[in-house]
Structures are given as structure tokens and as C-alpha cells.
Design a protein around this motif. Structure first.
Motif, mmCIF file in Angstrom:
data_model
loop_
_atom_site.group_PDB
_atom_site.id
_atom_site.type_symbol
_atom_site.label_atom_id
_atom_site.label_comp_id
_atom_site.label_asym_id
_atom_site.label_seq_id
_atom_site.Cartn_x
_atom_site.Cartn_y
_atom_site.Cartn_z
ATOM 1 N N PRO A 151 0.830 -1.223 0.000
ATOM 2 C CA PRO A 151 0.000 0.000 0.000
ATOM 3 C C PRO A 151 0.856 1.261 0.000
ATOM 4 C CG PRO A 151 -0.772 -1.571 1.648
ATOM 5 C CD PRO A 151 0.546 -2.075 1.155
ATOM 6 N N LEU A 152 0.520 2.188 -0.865
ATOM 7 C CA LEU A 152 1.251 3.449 -0.951
ATOM 8 C C LEU A 152 0.996 4.332 0.265
ATOM 9 C CD1 LEU A 152 3.125 5.049 -2.822
ATOM 10 C CD2 LEU A 152 1.087 6.050 -3.889
ATOM 11 N N GLU A 153 -0.139 4.115 0.955
ATOM 12 C CA GLU A 153 -0.474 4.934 2.127
ATOM 13 C C GLU A 153 0.559 4.781 3.247
ATOM 14 O OE1 GLU A 153 -3.953 4.315 -0.351
ATOM 15 O OE2 GLU A 153 -2.491 2.930 0.567
ATOM 16 N N LEU A 154 1.181 3.617 3.369
ATOM 17 C CA LEU A 154 2.209 3.425 4.389
ATOM 18 C C LEU A 154 3.403 4.342 4.149
ATOM 19 C CD1 LEU A 154 2.202 -0.487 4.648
ATOM 20 C CD2 LEU A 154 1.140 1.146 6.208
ATOM 21 N N GLU A 155 3.786 4.496 2.904
ATOM 22 C CA GLU A 155 4.910 5.372 2.583
ATOM 23 C C GLU A 155 4.534 6.837 2.767
ATOM 24 O OE1 GLU A 155 6.659 4.245 -1.218
ATOM 25 O OE2 GLU A 155 5.645 2.309 -1.034
ATOM 26 N N GLU A 156 3.314 7.202 2.401
ATOM 27 C CA GLU A 156 2.880 8.581 2.581
ATOM 28 C C GLU A 156 2.862 8.964 4.058
ATOM 29 O OE1 GLU A 156 -0.880 8.539 0.682
ATOM 30 O OE2 GLU A 156 -0.060 8.749 -1.358
ATOM 31 N N ALA A 157 2.459 8.020 4.914
ATOM 32 C CA ALA A 157 2.477 8.290 6.354
ATOM 33 C C ALA A 157 3.905 8.463 6.857
ATOM 34 C CB ALA A 157 1.792 7.152 7.106
ATOM 35 N N ALA A 158 4.837 7.677 6.314
ATOM 36 C CA ALA A 158 6.238 7.806 6.712
ATOM 37 C C ALA A 158 6.811 9.143 6.248
ATOM 38 C CB ALA A 158 7.047 6.649 6.135
ATOM 39 N N PHE A 159 6.424 9.598 5.041
ATOM 40 C CA PHE A 159 6.898 10.889 4.549
ATOM 41 C C PHE A 159 6.387 12.028 5.425
ATOM 42 C CE2 PHE A 159 7.079 8.867 0.100
ATOM 43 C CZ PHE A 159 8.370 8.447 0.321
ATOM 44 N N ILE A 160 5.154 11.914 5.901
ATOM 45 C CA ILE A 160 4.581 12.939 6.777
ATOM 46 C C ILE A 160 5.347 13.001 8.095
ATOM 47 C CG2 ILE A 160 2.513 13.576 8.097
ATOM 48 C CD1 ILE A 160 0.850 12.440 5.812
ATOM 49 N N ASP A 161 5.804 11.835 8.568
ATOM 50 C CA ASP A 161 6.564 11.791 9.823
ATOM 51 C C ASP A 161 8.005 12.239 9.665
ATOM 52 O OD1 ASP A 161 4.360 10.894 11.165
ATOM 53 O OD2 ASP A 161 4.883 8.767 10.982
ATOM 54 N N GLY A 162 8.394 12.558 8.443
ATOM 55 C CA GLY A 162 9.733 13.106 8.227
ATOM 56 C C GLY A 162 10.739 12.118 7.680
#
Length: 283
Positions: free
Chosen positions: A172-183
Motif C-alpha cells: 500500500p502506498l499509504e504506508l509510505e505517505e504516512a512515513a513521509f509525513i513523519d519526516g
């Protein structure tokens, strides 16, 4: 019609299909049978008497003689180094390359590279054998283990990237987007979030790549010619000559070389089907 329907419901295969399946099983098992009986027979029994009969007794001297004449432990060490080095390179390079290709596949540049790697799978070694040999001579890398590791890994590269691409599409791409938001950066996101999720296909790549490099004879024959850096397939070649052949010693050495890779396959085989099916069906 009713009889066929009953067979389908009960789950029983037709008799002719069962016979065909057993014949196929015997076809695939027969080389292992020949290998086993030759490894435990003296040379006179393999050449003069019935070559396919079971040995009267287990002749274990074949193994001791095969280990001594082929410098088995030296060849085993070389094969182990080449296989481990090639697998590590393939896992790191192929996983990272496939990740970038899949996540940026909308770009024609990265989509093109996916097809290039896929086309490389169909490239036979004979077409590039001479250029590789010339380049290794030019860079003074002939008869070295690093050269063999790079060449053998290079020919496995396209297939492993293909496997990784199919599996990464299921992440899922959402896991990476959440990691990008966390920095998290791209590299940290891949190694901490994405790569652990690739365990099934990574185990598939490890097993298939190890099998390919461990059993390789064609590439090793071109890249390696010195006994000091010979791998197991090349060491076994010493028992087969133009004038005389020691099939019993060759079988014993081959049986010893099969054991490590067979044990590895036995423990990791469940990941092969899981990795390939997940990437093929969901991707």
C-alpha cells in the motif's frame, strides 16, 4: 456425462491422468536415483555390471577419494563465497531498483527500464560471452571471484527485478505517505517500511538466485580457469576426461555439493510459491 460429473465431485482424477502424473514423477526422480547408486558403487560396478542396479553394499571410499582429488573443500568455499556475495548484491540492488521503477512507473523513463530488464531475461549468455571475456581481460579481473560474482549476479538481475516489481505493486502506498509525513526520507522509508514487507519475495529471490549461482557451470567455465578459484561444478569436471571418466567419483562429489543447497531449499521452499503467487496475482 453423469459418470464424469461424479468423478469431478468426488475429486478423483481419471486413471490415465494418474498414470501420466506418475510417469512424470519417475522422469524427474530418475536422475537422483542414478546419482545415488553411482555415488555408492565402485568404478567397476558402474562400468562393467548393470549400471542401473542397486549397489550390493555402500562403497564409501568414493566420497573420500572425490573430496581429495577435486579439492572439494576449496571449491566449496569458493562456491559459498560467490553464492553469498551474488545473493546479497541481488537482494539489495534488485529491491531498490524495482521500488523506484514501480513507484515512478508513470514516467516513460522508468517504465522503459522495466521492459529493458524484462528483455534481459531472454538474453542468452552466448551472445555476450566474448565481450565479457574481453572486458575481464582488459580490467585484469579474469580468474577472480569478484568477477564471477558480478557476472553471475548480472545475469540473474532482470528476473529478480521482475519478481520484486510484481510484489511491490501490492504494498500500500499509504504506508509510505504516512512515513513521509513523519519526516522519513525516501531511503529510510524503503528500508524501514517497505523492505520488511518484501520478505516473501526476498526469500524467493534468495532461493532462486542461490540455486542459479551455486549450480552455474557455463559462466564459471568462461570466467574461471584456475583451480585455486574453481567452484564446485568446475571441480567436478576433473573426473570427466576424453580418455577415461570416473562416474562414481563425479556422482559422489555431486551428491556432496547438492546437500547444502537442498537443505536451504527445504527450509525456504514455502516462500517461493508465496512470493511468486502474490506478485503475479495481486500485481
Amino acid at each position: 456425462m453423469k459418470k464424469k460429473r461424479l468423478q469431478t465431485v468426488s475429486g478423483k482424477a481419471p486413471l490415465w491422468l494418474t498414470v501420466v502424473m506418475w510417469l512424470i514423477v519417475l522422469l524427474f526422480v530418475s536422475p537422483f536415483y542414478i546419482l545415488f547408486i553411482y555415488a555408492f558403487k565402485p568404478r567397476e560396478a558402474t562400468m562393467l555390471s548393470n549400471p542401473l542396479s542397486l549397489p550390493d553394499s555402500l562403497y564409501l571410499d568414493n566420497f573420500a577419494e572425490a573430496v581429495e582429488k577435486s579439492k572439494f573443500f576449496l571449491a566449496f568455499k569458493n562456491s559459498l563465497i560467490c553464492t553469498a556475495g551474488g545473493v546479497v548484491i541481488l537482494v539489495i540492488v534488485c529491491s531498490m531498483a524495482a521500488y523506484i521503477i514501480v513507484r515512478r512507473q508513470k514516467s516513460w523513463f522508468y517504465a522503459m527500464w522495466q521492459y529493458i530488464f524484462l528483455a534481459a531475461v531472454m538474453l542468452p549468455f552466448q551472445t555476450v560471452m566474448f565481450p565479457i571475456y574481453r572486458n575481464l581481460v582488459t580490467f585484469k579481473m579474469l580468474n577472480t571471484l569478484p568477477a564471477y560474482i558480478l557476472v553471475s549476479a548480472g545475469f540473474q538481475l532482470g528476473f529478480d527485478i521482475f519478481l520484486y516489481c510484481g510484489f511491490i505493486k501490492t504494498v500500500p502506498l499509504e504506508l509510505e505517505e504516512a512515513a513521509f509525513i513523519d519526516g522519513c526520507g525516501r531511503m529510510r522509508t524503503f528500508w524501514t517500511i517497505v523492505f520488511p514487507l518484501l520478505k516473501p519475495v526476498t526469500m524467493t529471490v534468495v532461493v532462486l538466485s542461490a540455486l542459479a549461482i551455486w549450480n552455474d557451470y557455463q559462466i564459471a567455465l568462461v570466467v574461471i580457469s584456475k583451480p585455486a578459484v574453481a567452484t564446485l561444478p568446475l571441480a567436478q569436471q576433473s573426473f570427466i576426461g576424453q580418455q577415461i571418466s570416473y562416474l562414481n567419483l563425479a556422482a559422489a562429489a555431486c551428491l556432496l555439493s547438492v546437500i547444502p543447497i537442498f537443505v536451504m531449499y527445504l527450509f525456504l521452499q514455502k516462500y517461493i510459491v508465496k512470493g511468486v503467487v502474490a506478485g503475479a496475482v495481486k500485481g
